[in-house]
Design a protein around this motif. Structure first.
Motif, PDB file in Angstrom:
ATOM      1  N   LEU A  54       7.180  33.788  12.080  1.00 60.36           N
ATOM      2  CA  LEU A  54       6.998  34.538  13.331  1.00 60.36           C
ATOM      3  C   LEU A  54       8.097  35.568  13.529  1.00 60.36           C
ATOM      4  N   LEU A  55       9.329  35.239  13.152  1.00 64.95           N
ATOM      5  CA  LEU A  55      10.413  36.215  13.276  1.00 64.95           C
ATOM      6  C   LEU A  55      10.235  37.366  12.296  1.00 64.95           C
ATOM      7  N   SER A  56       9.803  37.062  11.077  1.00 65.93           N
ATOM      8  CA  SER A  56       9.599  38.137  10.092  1.00 65.93           C
ATOM      9  C   SER A  56       8.480  39.079  10.521  1.00 65.93           C
ATOM     10  N   GLN A  91       8.036  40.008  13.474  1.00 71.92           N
ATOM     11  CA  GLN A  91       8.628  40.874  14.495  1.00 71.92           C
ATOM     12  C   GLN A  91       9.580  41.899  13.877  1.00 71.92           C
ATOM     13  N   GLY A  92       9.626  41.945  12.560  1.00 73.06           N
ATOM     14  CA  GLY A  92      10.449  42.941  11.880  1.00 73.06           C
ATOM     15  C   GLY A  92      11.841  42.481  11.519  1.00 73.06           C
ATOM     16  N   PRO A 150       2.914  34.319  18.949  1.00 71.24           N
ATOM     17  CA  PRO A 150       3.100  35.775  18.896  1.00 71.24           C
ATOM     18  C   PRO A 150       3.074  36.283  17.463  1.00 71.24           C
ATOM     19  N   TYR A 169       1.925  37.731   6.541  1.00 72.74           N
ATOM     20  CA  TYR A 169       3.325  37.892   6.917  1.00 72.74           C
ATOM     21  C   TYR A 169       4.139  38.282   5.678  1.00 72.74           C
ATOM     22  N   GLY A 179       2.956  39.461  15.512  1.00 71.52           N
ATOM     23  CA  GLY A 179       3.092  40.908  15.677  1.00 71.52           C
ATOM     24  C   GLY A 179       3.028  41.286  17.151  1.00 71.52           C
ATOM     25  N   ASP A 180       2.100  42.195  17.495  1.00 72.34           N
ATOM     26  CA  ASP A 180       1.953  42.646  18.879  1.00 72.34           C
ATOM     27  C   ASP A 180       0.885  41.879  19.641  1.00 72.34           C
ATOM     28  N   SER A 220      15.567  35.610   9.113  1.00 69.05           N
ATOM     29  CA  SER A 220      14.490  34.764   9.647  1.00 69.05           C
ATOM     30  C   SER A 220      14.592  33.343   9.105  1.00 69.05           C
ATOM     31  N   TRP A 240      -1.255  37.909  20.459  1.00 68.85           N
ATOM     32  CA  TRP A 240      -1.115  36.455  20.513  1.00 68.85           C
ATOM     33  C   TRP A 240      -2.354  35.830  19.883  1.00 68.85           C
TER      34      TRP A 240
END
Length: 378
Positions: free
Chosen positions: A49-51, A53-54, A108, A123, A110-111, A60, A113
């Motif tokens: 999930l963190l990856s 988000q960039g 979450p 991912y 990316g942008d 991550s 849910w």
């Protein structure tokens, strides 16, 4: 064949990492953890999930390990002041609780849910882009260095048993048995290292992302194993062993037994969190059902097979487990053609259970474990 060897090497490295965390908690500290999969689940989902988000993959994965360690802190504060069996009960519940929460919550991605039941796909995964020739040669060099260190460590490990046999004549029989065990295990590891090295060189030169992931997972496994070996031989590690044997002794010597247990639970959880990151990267798409309680008991099998309280034994247990898994998946359907896939799966579990029963009768401390350090009676 090359791709299959790479796949087996990745799987073995991941579950060796996962089992090393459990071995630290149970084999060295005597903490009974039946929900070890909870740490892997948190590590995998946090990393993924963190990856998305960039956030860089390395950061991550580190965050996934930290979150898993925090879970160990929470479990420790909730249970470690109570009787030992409370930890076993709570960890079983926590493992299933986290899986069910992930399955029923929106995540979450990316942008947007997305329902956890639909899983997480697409991912980032390490080293998916083929590097140029120079970096491929650097990666082959790293794999060569890792293989050389492995061969040197095996030779040194066998030499220690040889010296013990020459020096301590009063324990000649036990020393000779240990030397034979080490020679057999050393030969197995040497052959596997050679096979994985050849497959890895081919996979890295004719670049395959799985070969890159294999290299990273083996490097991380080697680093974690090295640091754990230093830790368990340090005064900190000796306190953990004392707690495993009789926690009243270190408590009488002024040691904070509760905090040492929490540290062991947190560090073992962090290692399992790192294994979760690699598990997610290997699968390329994760679903809650990928993190069933069965994986915890697979890790227990690996630790028991190799010998609790022995890090090399834990890695050996992972090697034996995945060798058994690969061989039975390949040959059992050919031998028992009248059995369905479900029946074959049950039969494979029956066989590993029988092997464990025989091992517990013949050598209850495991292949490389020491009988005087046996923790099965706790």
């Amino acid at each position: 064949m090359t791709e299959y060897l790479i796949f087996l090497a990745i799987s073995t490295a991941i579950f060796a990492l996962f089992s090393l965390g459990l071995n630290l908690q149970w084999g060295f500290t005597g903490l009974i953890n039946f929900g070890h999969i909870a740490f892997m689940t948190l590590g995998a989902y946090t990393t993924v999930l963190l990856s998305l988000q960039g956030i860089p993959l390395f950061i991550s994965a580190v965050m996934g390990a930290i979150v898993a360690a925090l879970l160990g802190l929470i479990i420790g504060f909730a249970t470690l002041r109570l009787r030992e069996d409370y930890l076993a009960i709570v960890t079983i519940g926590v493992g299933e609780l986290i899986r069910l929460v992930v399955n029923n919550q929106e995540l979450p991605v990316g942008d947007t849910w997305v329902s956890g039941a639909f899983g997480v796909q697409s991912y980032p995964i390490p080293l998916t882009t083929a590097p140029n020739l120079f970096f491929r040669l650097v990666m082959i060099g790293l794999l060569t260095l890792l293989a050389a260190i492995t061969f040197w460590a095996l030779w040194r490990w066998i030499r220690v048993a040889q010296k013990s046999l020459r020096i301590d004549t009063s324990k000649k029989v036990s020393s000779k048995q240990e030397l034979i065990s080490r020679l057999s295990v050393g030969l197995i590891f040497a052959l596997l290292t050679a096979g994985i090295y050849i497959a890895g060189v081919i996979g890295l030169y004719n670049y395959s992302p799985k070969a890159g992931l294999m290299l990273v997972s083996l490097l991380v496994l080697g680093f974690v194993f090295w640091r754990l070996e230093i830790l368990v031989r340090s005064p900190w590690g000796r306190v953990l062993k004392a707690i495993r044997e009789d926690e009243e002794v270190p408590r009488a010597m002024g040691k904070n037994v509760f905090w040492y247990k929490v540290q062991s639970l947190m560090l073992g959880g962090a290692i399992a969190g790192v294994a979760g990151a690699f598990f997610a990267w290997q699968l390329s798409a994760i679903y809650p059902d990928n993190f069933q309680p069965q994986l915890t008991f697979d890790a227990w099998i690996m630790v028991i097979l190799g010998g609790s309280g022995n890090n090399i034994g834990t890695i050996l247990g992972a090697v034996i487990f995945f060798t058994y898994d690969a061989l039975t998946r390949e040959y059992l359907p050919r031998i028992f053609t009248n059995l369905s896939s479900d029946q074959l799966g049950a039969f494979r579990i029956m066989i590993i259970g029988l092997i464990l029963m025989v091992l517990m009768i013949w050598r209850p401390q495991g292949i490389l474990g020491k009988k005087e350090e046996l923790t099965l009676s706790k």
